[in-house]
Scaffold this active site. Structure first.
Site, PDB file in Angstrom:
ATOM      1  N   ASP A  95     -10.164   3.234   3.913  1.00  0.00           N
ATOM      2  CA  ASP A  95     -10.800   1.702   3.997  1.00  0.00           C
ATOM      3  C   ASP A  95     -12.665   1.484   3.221  1.00  0.00           C
ATOM      4  O   ASP A  95     -12.834   0.090   3.082  1.00  0.00           O
ATOM      5  CB  ASP A  95     -10.228   0.919   4.932  1.00  0.00           C
TER       6      ASP A  95
ATOM      7  N   GLN B 213      -4.389  -1.602   9.852  1.00  0.00           N
ATOM      8  CA  GLN B 213      -4.450  -2.513   8.995  1.00  0.00           C
ATOM      9  C   GLN B 213      -4.948  -4.244  10.191  1.00  0.00           C
ATOM     10  O   GLN B 213      -4.400  -3.680  11.200  1.00  0.00           O
ATOM     11  CB  GLN B 213      -2.903  -3.060   8.671  1.00  0.00           C
TER      12      GLN B 213
ATOM     13  N   LYS C 173       0.843  -1.233   0.141  1.00  0.00           N
ATOM     14  CA  LYS C 173      -0.482  -0.097   0.202  1.00  0.00           C
ATOM     15  C   LYS C 173       0.591   1.549  -0.158  1.00  0.00           C
ATOM     16  O   LYS C 173       0.370   2.316  -0.644  1.00  0.00           O
ATOM     17  CB  LYS C 173      -0.882  -0.125   1.476  1.00  0.00           C
TER      18      LYS C 173
END
Ligand code: NAP
Length: 281
Positions: A120, A97, A53
């Site tokens: 997200d 995460q 990422k």
């Protein structure tokens, strides 16, 4: 019939080039889109994901901030750090995460992220926005699937879509996105009986389960479009999806491979969401 492959790498490259040029335009106005990525603990798969990422941000000209914390980080400390990132004007997107260590309540952490920075798309406000058709961030993986359908100019209006899997990060938002484009949507899950009867009626099938061969050729209507979200390992240890690719590609009209399908699209849509968060400022 042999299905055409929807190439997630090629589509990602195209979309990332657009991200790069929009990022350059924002930078010219003095704004650099910034993504904060938080990793707690040493999970090896998570380490690879966050590295990818961060690299994707760098490649497209976005600013990224990677923060790694030890496994024993307290929930309180993590929530405090998120609050300071919520206030940080150089950060437009915040990603924590998952999975988090067991002593940390992941839902509480997600809800601590400002919905304006929830790139997200996991915050309850983002889920609500998607459900009600309001502006908000869409979860990256199903959003990527929608971009793949768009890339083949597929008109979902009046089509029957079957989503296999109902997780909050893939299956449910996927179903909402398909519904928003006027498909008739069936969601199946582990308690569904006779999945085959449903998938045989489907014009579009999205498999998001995490088990090999959930979808085989005898379950697919000729000409259907098949998107494979699953990430599994086959007997040789190679990455594979939920779909029996060899069999289904002989029946479907379009199919996404694993690897090289939905996977690369997920990070691409994270970049898109982060850029859009910065553009909204
Ligand atoms: P998850 O949270 O484990 O959800 C799996 C879903 O599949 C659940 O809703 C479960 O039903 C359902 N299911 C299990 N067995 C089934 C069966 N036999 N028939 C129909 N449905 C069944 O997984 P997830 O996070 O959604 O991820 C799904 C897969 O996508 C995984 O392989 C994951 O690694 C992959 N993934 C890939 C990407 C990417 O970027 N390519 C991103 C995210 C996830 P219940 O709800 O009843 O348990």
């Amino acid at each position: 019939m042999t299905a055409q492959r929807i190439d997630g790498n090629a589509l990602s490259q195209k979309l990332r080039a657009e991200v790069s040029s929009r990022t350059a335009a924002l930078k010219a106005k003095g704004i650099t889109p910034g993504l904060a990525v938080i990793l707690v603990g040493e999970n090896p798969a998570s380490q690879v994901y966050v590295r990818n990422k961060v690299k994707a941000c760098q490649d497209s000209g976005l600013h990224s901030l990677l923060e790694k914390y030890p496994e024993d980080l307290t929930e309180k400390a993590l929530l405090a750090r998120i609050e300071s990132l919520n206030q940080d004007p150089s950060i437009h997107g915040i990603l924590v995460q998952l999975p988090l260590p067991k002593h940390i309540d992941a839902q509480k952490v997600i809800e601590a992220i400002s919905p304006n920075k929830d790139v997200d798309g996991f915050h309850i406000a983002s889920a609500g926005a998607l459900m009600t058709g309001m502006p908000g961030f869409w979860p990256c993986t199903p959003y990527g699937c929608m971009k793949m359908l768009e890339s083949i100019a597929y008109d979902l209006k009046g089509k029957h879509a079957v989503v296999i899997g109902r997780s909050n990060i893939v299956g449910k938002p996927m179903a909402m996105m398909l519904l928003q484009k006027n498909a008739t949507v069936t969601i199946s899950h582990s308690a569904t009986t006779n999945l085959k009867a449903m998938t045989l009626q489907a014009d579009v099938i999205v498999a998001a389960v995490g088990k090999r061969n959930v979808l085989t050729a005898d379950m697919v209507k000729p000409g259907a479009v098949v998107l494979d979200v699953g990430m599994n390992r086959n007997d040789e240890g190679k990455l594979c999806g939920d779909v029996d690719f060899e069999g289904v590609e002989k029946v479907a009209s379009y199919i996404t491979p694993v690897p090289g399908g939905v996977g690369p699209m997920t990070i691409t849509m994270l970049l898109v969401n982060t850029l859009e968060a910065a553009e909204r400022i």
